[in-house]
Design a protein around this motif. Structure first.
Motif, short mmCIF file in Angstrom:
data_model
loop_
_atom_site.label_atom_id
_atom_site.label_comp_id
_atom_site.label_asym_id
_atom_site.label_seq_id
_atom_site.Cartn_x
_atom_site.Cartn_y
_atom_site.Cartn_z
N SER A 176 -7.21 -110.50 41.94
CA SER A 176 -7.98 -111.25 40.95
C SER A 176 -7.09 -112.26 40.23
CB SER A 176 -8.66 -110.30 39.96
OG SER A 176 -7.73 -109.74 39.08
N TYR A 223 -6.56 -115.25 42.42
CA TYR A 223 -7.75 -116.09 42.57
C TYR A 223 -8.02 -116.96 41.33
CZ TYR A 223 -12.45 -117.63 43.62
OH TYR A 223 -13.55 -118.40 43.84
N VAL A 224 -7.84 -116.36 40.14
CA VAL A 224 -8.10 -117.17 38.94
C VAL A 224 -6.88 -118.02 38.57
CG1 VAL A 224 -9.81 -115.56 38.03
CG2 VAL A 224 -7.43 -115.36 37.29
N GLY A 225 -5.75 -117.78 39.21
CA GLY A 225 -4.56 -118.58 38.98
C GLY A 225 -3.79 -118.17 37.73
N ARG A 226 -3.32 -116.95 37.71
CA ARG A 226 -2.48 -116.52 36.59
C ARG A 226 -1.43 -115.54 37.08
NH1 ARG A 226 -6.04 -112.39 32.85
NH2 ARG A 226 -4.00 -111.82 32.02
N PRO A 273 0.28 -112.05 36.81
CA PRO A 273 -0.03 -110.75 36.21
C PRO A 273 0.97 -110.42 35.10
CG PRO A 273 0.15 -110.60 38.62
CD PRO A 273 0.66 -111.95 38.23
#
Ligand SMILES: Cc1cc2nc3c(=O)[nH]c(=O)nc-3n(C[C@H](O)[C@H](O)[C@H](O)COP(=O)(O)O)c2cc1C
Ligand code: SF4
Ligand code: SF4
Lengths: 597, 183
Positions: free
Chosen positions: A587, A590-593, A595
């Motif tokens: 996730s 996909y959202v571009g961050r 962790p």
């Protein structure tokens, strides 16, 4: 669709209860059940589209998508793995250019996994368009694919024939019988027609009494007294009655019914005719697993032979009013259809979902009429009991278990195959008989049976101790038992019909807990939970599948604890499998961050 | 002896289980005689102020914040209870478990009927402050050790009451059929 649906429907008189046969014919012709066929069947048979589709989707060998012009079904059960399936599968994939579970782009070759096909003594084995190939190697797999690429007929690719009837004109199969030991009942002398002659001189009740006093117990696994079952059925109020021979033989590791039906089908057919007489049944069905379709022509010729001799049909053997005929009903790949009420549902053209009992089949069975379902070997024994007498039969075996048992023995032994032995043999005697040495464990009764280790090798193979429908698998010291257990857990997850939560979810919980143990994260508490779950499943599930599917895990925890101990986490009573980093990776990406853990 | 201390939390749940806690009606007066509440939506205490005896968890874990919260509860509570279907099995939120996370995010922020026309820049929330979404919804016992499970959606007030009373008084948990049957 090219197939002439009218012709198929006419063949089965447009009868919706024959849906299994109709679908089998379409699947064989077309390599799938096309959606226009589904629509037409629904209309012509007067059943809903969903009813057609749910039957299709339930069975492994029916598919709405094309399975390939050459559809390879390679056994992936435990013994196939032990005998080198992985290399064979890799060769198939490499040569065909597609992976298992898919079809080549040109639609020519389809590779599919399938559960035990009843060839454990000659694994790895596969079925290609109904033709069985045994003792496969990577080289043979390559040859087969080359043959397919060259457009050969599948039968042409069979280069050697098996022993006995397997090589006859009507079978022409490379399957081997491997009869290693003949006994006094099944693989013994029998004069065709003699049991029928004997029975028509007796009153039907006397036939049942004879079977009762022989102490014959069902050979399919559950061991219910055959005579008693027949008595219940014969006392049912309704006069339209049915008799079914259970030749589904789906328990991994069992293949004795295949050999009995190949070498001595007369015993079985005659046992059914005797049963028809005793029960006052007019119609019998042999429910044969689809994997044994290669025996179809041969078995039909046996039935024809009986008809010609007036031993099947009307006024059998000249006895006025003794009318009984038989037909073969094919399954389509579903282990649970061996369970008698699921089998009946399947024979009626439906999903093989076990019924809620009571009422039992002897009261309300096939088409809701009184029905007795008995195993192949049970019928075969009945024929001999009639001819040689109940007292003779009782004299074989031990006090709890009369007669002989045909065992299908496979795994790590020198002489895998079929052995007819008197009940009461110890596990060690069995191991000596089959040439097994350095044995770590034996699985008696297939995955739904019991794993035993060396300390239990003095236990006896019989009712009351280690009961079995015939499956015996031997494992030597080199084997990782948990690998096998894991294979069986997958099997039960796949084969559960899904009706009961404690079966559907229970097998899933077993799967994930076992994975945890195998991955070195298990604890003693996890094993205790598994055993507890077994108790719940036994009490709460509807049929024998969910009431025994925990056995591979629970009986190894009990009888082979050392297989688990080295893998358990010692210190902590609780170890989670959860991994935060792994579970957020997708996730976040996909959202571009990044962790932030 | 001081009163036993209880904490509660709602993770990936609908607050229905908490409503059921309140559904013990006037027995709530007995309850506060019996126990003291610490961190809980019931009294709006946001952080643990002391070690608690009983932690009650509603909901499973669908994001990283749920996981941190749950671990915090495990650390601060001697006994931890999974309350309700969502905590025990993942419940309704776990219906997304068969769908790849990418599709779930697309449906929630790009394609769903309530967002399709208003997220022109196709923004996906990715601020560091926002909890990270897990690949699937996890039941609590897969993340921390859970001592007791109280089933139901929501569990009946009587079941919650009986369980807490039994724990606090050390008596047997009364489990009559009516209290654990759901249909
Ligand atoms: C999941 C499952 C699979 C079964 N498979 C078979 C089978 O392949 N053959 C068989 O004879 N009995 C099988 N049985 C047992 C049948 O339900 C039934 O007891 C048996 O056919 C009765 O015949 P018998 O009394 O002669 O053994 C199975 C039972 C279960 C629960
Ligand atoms: S126990 Fe399993 S296989 Fe048997 S009826 Fe229930 S769900 Fe189906
Ligand atoms: S279990 Fe039911 S009531 Fe409780 S949080 Fe989940 S959905 Fe809501």
């Amino acid at each position: 669709m090219n197939t002439d649906l009218n012709q198929i429907l006419d063949k089965y008189k447009g009868d919706a209860t024959r849906l299994m046969d109709i679908l089998t014919d379409i699947q064989t012709e077309e390599g799938c059940i096309p959606s226009d066929a589904v629509a037409q069947l629904s209309e012509r048979l007067g059943i809903s589209r969903v009813e057609v589709e749910q039957t299709i989707s339930f069975y492994h060998f029916f598919s709405q998508k094309p399975v390939g012009k050459y559809a390879v079904y390679l056994n992936d059960s435990a013994v196939a793995e032990m005998k080198g399936r992985t290399a064979v599968a890799a060769a198939f994939e490499q040569e065909a250019g597609c992976t298992f579970g898919s079809v080549t782009e040109d639609g020519v070759i389809g590779l599919h996994n399938t559960a035990c096909i009843g060839m454990n003594d000659q694994e790895p084995a596969a079925i290609v368009n109904g033709v069985v190939f045994t003792n496969l190697t990577a080289d043979k797999a390559k040859e087969l694919v080359a043959g397919m690429r060259a457009g050969k007929a599948v039968q042409e690719m069979v280069t050697e024939l098996g022993d006995g009837v397997n090589s006859s004109d009507l079978v022409q199969s490379m399957v081997k019988n491997n009869i290693q030991k003949k006994g006094d009942v099944i693989f013994s002398t029998f004069e065709s027609g003699s049991a029928i002659k004997k029975c028509i001189e007796m009153a039907p009740e006397a036939v049942i009494d004879e079977v009762k006093s022989s102490n014959l117990r069902g050979r399919g696994g559950a061991g219910f007294p055959t005579g008693l079952k027949w008595e219940f059925c014969s006392k049912a109020a309704e006069k339209e009655r049915y008799l079914i021979c259970n030749a589904d033989e789906g328990e991994p590791g069992t293949f004795k019914d295949r050999v009995i039906l190949t070498e001595t089908p007369q015993l079985v057919v005659e046992g059914m005719i005797v049963g028809g007489y005793a029960l006052g049944a007019q119609q019998g069905i042999i429910y044969l697993r689809a994997e044994y379709t290669y025996l179809k022509k041969y078995l039909e010729s046996v039935l024809d032979d009986y008809r010609q001799k007036n031993l099947l049909g009307n006024n059998i053997a000249g006895k006025e009013g003794f009318n009984f005929d038989l037909r073969i009903q094919f399954g389509a790949g579903a282990y649970v259809c061996g369970e008698e009420s699921a089998l009946i549902e399947s024979a009626e053209g439906k999903r093989g979902e076990p019924r809620i009992r009571p009422p039992f089949p002897v009261e309300k069975g096939y088409l809701d009429k009184p029905t007795s379902v008995n195993n192949v070997e049970s019928f075969a024994a009945v024929s001999q009991i009639l001819v040689k007498g109940a007292a003779w039969f009782k004299g074989i075996g031990n006090d709890k278990s009369a007669g002989t048992k045909v065992l299908s023995i496979s795994g790590d032994c020198e002489k895998p195959g079929v052995y007819e032995v008197a009940w009461g043999l110890s596990v060690q005697e069995m191991l000596d008989m089959v040439g097994a040495s350095n044995t770590k464990a034996v699985l008696v009764g297939g995955p739904s049976g019991t794993f035993v280790g060396a300390k239990d090798f003095s236990r006896k193979i019989c009712f009351g101790d280690l009961a079995t429908g015939g499956s015996v698998i031997v494992f030597d010291q080199s084997r990782d038992i948990l690998e096998t257990v894991s294979n069986f857990v997958d099997f039960f997850c796949d084969e559960s019909c899904g009706s009961c939560v404690p079966c559907r979810a229970g097998n899933g919980i077993i799967r994930s807990t076992l994975d945890k143990v195998i991955n070195g994260k298990g604890t003693k508490a996890d094993l205790e939970k598994l055993t507890e779950l077994g108790t719940i499943m036994k009490a709460a599930n509807r049929c024998g599948l969910g009431q025994t599917s925990f056995n591979p895990v629970v009986t190894t925890i009990k009888n082979l604890p050392e297989e688990y101990e080295s893998r358990l986490q010692e210190e902590s009573p609780y170890v989670p499998t959860f991994d935060l980093a792994a579970s957020v990776a997708d996730s976040c990406e996909y959202v571009g961050r990044e962790p932030n853990l | 002896m001081s009163k036993p201390v209880v904490a509660t939390a709602s993770l990936a749940g609908c607050f229905g289980c908490h409503m059921s806690i309140l559904d013990i009606d006037e027995r709530i007066l007995d309850l506060i005689e019996l126990v003291e509440f610490n961190k809980s939506p019931v009294d709006d205490i946001k952080t643990f102020t002391k070690q608690c005896d009983i932690g009650i968890i509603e909901g499973g874990c669908c994001n990283s914040e749920n996981v941190h919260n749950l671990k915090d509860f495990r650390k601060n509570c001697n006994i931890l209870i999974s309350l309700g279907e969502c905590a025990i099995m993942g419940g309704l939120p776990a219906m997304r478990n068969g769908i790849p996370i990418k599709e779930c995010i697309e449906e929630a922020y790009l394609d769903g009927p309530t967002v399709a026309d208003c997220n022109e820049k196709k923004i996906l929330p990715n601020d560091d402050e926002i909890p990270m979404i897990l690949d699937r919804v996890y039941p609590c016992h897969e993340i921390v050790k859970i001592d007791y499970f109280l089933p139901g959606c929501p569990p009946r007030a009587d079941l919650i009451w009986n369980a807490v009373a039994a724990l606090v008084t050390g008596g047997e948990l009364a489990l009559p059929y009516e209290v654990v049957k759901f249909d």
